[in-house]
Motif scaffolding. Structure first.
Motif, PDB file in Angstrom:
ATOM      1  N   GLU A  80      10.809  12.493  -3.997  1.00  0.00           N
ATOM      2  CA  GLU A  80      11.534  11.541  -4.837  1.00  0.00           C
ATOM      3  C   GLU A  80      10.752  10.243  -4.871  1.00  0.00           C
ATOM      4  N   VAL A  81      10.886   9.518  -5.950  1.00  0.00           N
ATOM      5  CA  VAL A  81      10.169   8.258  -6.101  1.00  0.00           C
ATOM      6  C   VAL A  81      10.897   7.171  -5.307  1.00  0.00           C
ATOM      7  N   ALA A  82      10.179   6.555  -4.380  1.00  0.00           N
ATOM      8  CA  ALA A  82      10.742   5.435  -3.610  1.00  0.00           C
ATOM      9  C   ALA A  82      10.478   4.106  -4.298  1.00  0.00           C
ATOM     10  N   ALA A  83       9.371   3.999  -5.058  1.00  0.00           N
ATOM     11  CA  ALA A  83       9.049   2.761  -5.775  1.00  0.00           C
ATOM     12  C   ALA A  83       8.059   3.089  -6.883  1.00  0.00           C
ATOM     13  N   ARG A  84       8.263   2.457  -8.048  1.00  0.00           N
ATOM     14  CA  ARG A  84       7.298   2.580  -9.148  1.00  0.00           C
ATOM     15  C   ARG A  84       6.457   1.313  -9.157  1.00  0.00           C
ATOM     16  N   LEU A  85       5.141   1.509  -9.198  1.00  0.00           N
ATOM     17  CA  LEU A  85       4.201   0.417  -9.033  1.00  0.00           C
ATOM     18  C   LEU A  85       3.252   0.358 -10.223  1.00  0.00           C
ATOM     19  N   GLU A  86       2.298  -0.512 -10.164  1.00  0.00           N
ATOM     20  CA  GLU A  86       1.352  -0.677 -11.259  1.00  0.00           C
ATOM     21  C   GLU A  86       0.381   0.508 -11.308  1.00  0.00           C
ATOM     22  N   GLY A  87       0.635   1.435 -12.252  1.00  0.00           N
ATOM     23  CA  GLY A  87      -0.205   2.613 -12.394  1.00  0.00           C
ATOM     24  C   GLY A  87      -0.053   3.621 -11.277  1.00  0.00           C
ATOM     25  N   ALA A  88       0.956   3.473 -10.470  1.00  0.00           N
ATOM     26  CA  ALA A  88       1.118   4.328  -9.290  1.00  0.00           C
ATOM     27  C   ALA A  88       2.591   4.467  -8.940  1.00  0.00           C
ATOM     28  N   ALA A  89       2.852   5.305  -7.949  1.00  0.00           N
ATOM     29  CA  ALA A  89       4.225   5.465  -7.446  1.00  0.00           C
ATOM     30  C   ALA A  89       4.163   5.777  -5.959  1.00  0.00           C
ATOM     31  N   LEU A  90       5.164   5.303  -5.250  1.00  0.00           N
ATOM     32  CA  LEU A  90       5.322   5.655  -3.844  1.00  0.00           C
ATOM     33  C   LEU A  90       6.346   6.762  -3.760  1.00  0.00           C
ATOM     34  N   LEU A  91       5.942   7.900  -3.222  1.00  0.00           N
ATOM     35  CA  LEU A  91       6.827   9.043  -3.096  1.00  0.00           C
ATOM     36  C   LEU A  91       7.271   9.237  -1.655  1.00  0.00           C
ATOM     37  N   ARG A  92       8.511   9.673  -1.494  1.00  0.00           N
ATOM     38  CA  ARG A  92       8.964  10.228  -0.221  1.00  0.00           C
ATOM     39  C   ARG A  92       8.918  11.739  -0.371  1.00  0.00           C
TER      40      ARG A  92
ATOM     41  N   VAL B  75       5.487   1.705   8.723  1.00  0.00           N
ATOM     42  CA  VAL B  75       4.414   1.750   7.730  1.00  0.00           C
ATOM     43  C   VAL B  75       3.207   0.978   8.275  1.00  0.00           C
ATOM     44  N   PRO B  76       2.015   1.574   8.294  1.00  0.00           N
ATOM     45  CA  PRO B  76       0.832   0.879   8.832  1.00  0.00           C
ATOM     46  C   PRO B  76       0.408  -0.276   7.930  1.00  0.00           C
ATOM     47  N   ASP B  77      -0.349  -1.184   8.501  1.00  0.00           N
ATOM     48  CA  ASP B  77      -0.712  -2.407   7.787  1.00  0.00           C
ATOM     49  C   ASP B  77      -1.475  -2.138   6.497  1.00  0.00           C
ATOM     50  N   ASP B  78      -2.428  -1.180   6.517  1.00  0.00           N
ATOM     51  CA  ASP B  78      -3.230  -0.978   5.306  1.00  0.00           C
ATOM     52  C   ASP B  78      -2.394  -0.427   4.158  1.00  0.00           C
ATOM     53  N   LEU B  79      -1.430   0.433   4.462  1.00  0.00           N
ATOM     54  CA  LEU B  79      -0.560   0.950   3.411  1.00  0.00           C
ATOM     55  C   LEU B  79       0.389  -0.138   2.917  1.00  0.00           C
ATOM     56  N   ALA B  80       0.881  -0.971   3.822  1.00  0.00           N
ATOM     57  CA  ALA B  80       1.743  -2.079   3.423  1.00  0.00           C
ATOM     58  C   ALA B  80       1.000  -3.038   2.487  1.00  0.00           C
ATOM     59  N   ARG B  81      -0.266  -3.318   2.799  1.00  0.00           N
ATOM     60  CA  ARG B  81      -1.069  -4.206   1.927  1.00  0.00           C
ATOM     61  C   ARG B  81      -1.294  -3.555   0.569  1.00  0.00           C
ATOM     62  N   ALA B  82      -1.530  -2.247   0.554  1.00  0.00           N
ATOM     63  CA  ALA B  82      -1.737  -1.552  -0.721  1.00  0.00           C
ATOM     64  C   ALA B  82      -0.493  -1.626  -1.591  1.00  0.00           C
ATOM     65  N   LEU B  83       0.668  -1.428  -0.977  1.00  0.00           N
ATOM     66  CA  LEU B  83       1.912  -1.514  -1.726  1.00  0.00           C
ATOM     67  C   LEU B  83       2.126  -2.919  -2.289  1.00  0.00           C
ATOM     68  N   GLU B  84       1.825  -3.908  -1.481  1.00  0.00           N
ATOM     69  CA  GLU B  84       1.973  -5.293  -1.940  1.00  0.00           C
ATOM     70  C   GLU B  84       1.018  -5.587  -3.095  1.00  0.00           C
ATOM     71  N   ALA B  85      -0.210  -5.077  -3.000  1.00  0.00           N
ATOM     72  CA  ALA B  85      -1.181  -5.320  -4.052  1.00  0.00           C
ATOM     73  C   ALA B  85      -0.755  -4.677  -5.377  1.00  0.00           C
ATOM     74  N   LEU B  86      -0.026  -3.572  -5.290  1.00  0.00           N
ATOM     75  CA  LEU B  86       0.430  -2.871  -6.488  1.00  0.00           C
ATOM     76  C   LEU B  86       1.817  -3.329  -6.939  1.00  0.00           C
ATOM     77  N   GLY B  87       2.370  -4.301  -6.221  1.00  0.00           N
ATOM     78  CA  GLY B  87       3.611  -4.927  -6.680  1.00  0.00           C
ATOM     79  C   GLY B  87       4.885  -4.338  -6.158  1.00  0.00           C
ATOM     80  N   GLY B  88       4.880  -3.754  -4.937  1.00  0.00           N
ATOM     81  CA  GLY B  88       6.144  -3.226  -4.426  1.00  0.00           C
ATOM     82  C   GLY B  88       6.027  -2.655  -3.044  1.00  0.00           C
ATOM     83  N   GLY B  89       7.065  -1.875  -2.665  1.00  0.00           N
ATOM     84  CA  GLY B  89       7.150  -1.249  -1.351  1.00  0.00           C
ATOM     85  C   GLY B  89       8.306  -0.285  -1.342  1.00  0.00           C
ATOM     86  N   PRO B  90       8.517   0.412  -0.231  1.00  0.00           N
ATOM     87  CA  PRO B  90       9.621   1.392  -0.185  1.00  0.00           C
ATOM     88  C   PRO B  90      10.971   0.722  -0.221  1.00  0.00           C
ATOM     89  N   ARG B  91      11.932   1.368  -0.948  1.00  0.00           N
ATOM     90  CA  ARG B  91      13.280   0.850  -0.984  1.00  0.00           C
ATOM     91  C   ARG B  91      14.016   1.245   0.294  1.00  0.00           C
TER      92      ARG B  91
END
Length: 290
Positions: A200-212, A274-290
């Motif tokens: 399921e989609v946890a967050a929709r981001l810029e050109g990407a999505a975070l899935l659970r 969530v590890p730091d590098d993934l957290a930074r990636a989510l922030e760079a793409l404009g979001g994070g897990p709900r």
């Protein structure tokens, strides 16, 4: 031993009774550590029933500990769950090399296959982070492997993927090694083996999505392969995915693990931050897990 087990071979009986591999039992017998009525015996000896079997298990052989300090997410007499960092292999590629197994050997007592190192009921890829379950004994390892095989272990991942997948979905596909490259896997060949997951989609981001992602089977590289071949490759994955300026490794994190505790079957649930590098990636793409 119970009289009801009369006629069974010694090695098979002890393997079942002690939850040890048959090969381990045979090595104990060969070393003279198994005796019946004070005498050594053959591993193939047929049991009459009612015999007293003495088994002397030597202390586990110590292994050289190497690797970083690991964050412990759960610890009990049977098992350990650690937060695996990116870039660290689960098993050493050479004797004495750094790995999760050698690093975790500092975290209390282990006795698996005669060695003072943890047992592995499952694995994570070198660049996947998150919750990794380790066994402290042969008996615990056998119980955890049986739980995985019976589908009583829940494994949920976060995957940062390219594209716009649907809000939720399920993939059920063939799964096999690629005929073009045996180091890779694919869903695009006929195979009796199946791979299944839901997402399921946890967050929709810029050109990407975070899935659970919830794994139903545990095939090698499964999430990376199935998502890539469905059209949503994992960002940063150099083999199946697509490069990304926001993360330097495959953006895959084992977020949640739930399993029956070997001692009593009680349910244990563990979450890995969530590890730091993934957290930074989510922030760079404009979001994070709900």
């Amino acid at each position: 031993m119970p009289r009801s087990d009369a006629g069974e071979r010694l090695d098979r009986f002890l393997s079942r009774a002690l939850a040890l591999p048959v090969e381990r039992i045979r090595s104990l017998v060969a070393a003279g550590s198994v005796r019946i009525r004070g005498k050594t015996c053959s591993p193939h000896r047929k049991l009459f029933g009612g015999e007293a079997i003495d088994v002397a298990r030597p202390a586990p052989v110590a292994a050289a500990a190497s690797g970083p300090e690991l964050v412990v997410l759960h610890d009990d007499a049977d098992c350990l769950v650690v937060a695996k960092p990116a870039g660290l292999a689960v098993e050493p590629s050479r004797i004495g090399g750094p790995s999760v197994v050698t690093a975790a050997s500092r975290l209390g007592a282990f006795d698996v296959d005669g060695r003072a190192v943890p047992g592995l009921p499952h694995r994570l890829d070198r660049d996947t982070t998150g919750a990794l379950l380790l066994a402290r004994s042969d008996r615990a390892l056998a119980a955890l492997r049986a739980a995985f095989e019976a589908g009583r272990v829940e494994k949920d991942y976060l995957a940062l993927v390219a594209g716009a997948p649907p809000d939720r979905g399920r993939l059920d596909t063939p799964y096999a090694r690629s005929p073009a490259d045996p180091r890779r896997f694919t869903t695009r060949v006929p195979s009796a083996r199946r791979a299944r997951l839901s997402f399921e989609v946890a967050a929709r981001l810029e050109g990407a999505a975070l899935l659970r992602v919830a794994l139903e089977t545990g095939r090698t590289h499964q999430i990376r392969v199935q998502l890539a071949e469905a059209g949503w490759p994992v960002l940063g994955d150099p083999v199946y995915g697509v490069p990304s300026p926001v993360i330097a490794r495959q953006a895959l994190h084992a977020e949640r693990l739930a399993f029956p505790r070997p001692a009593d079957g009680a349910r244990v649930e563990v979450r890995a931050p969530v590890p730091d590098d993934l957290a930074r990636a989510l922030e760079a793409l404009g979001g994070g897990p709900r």
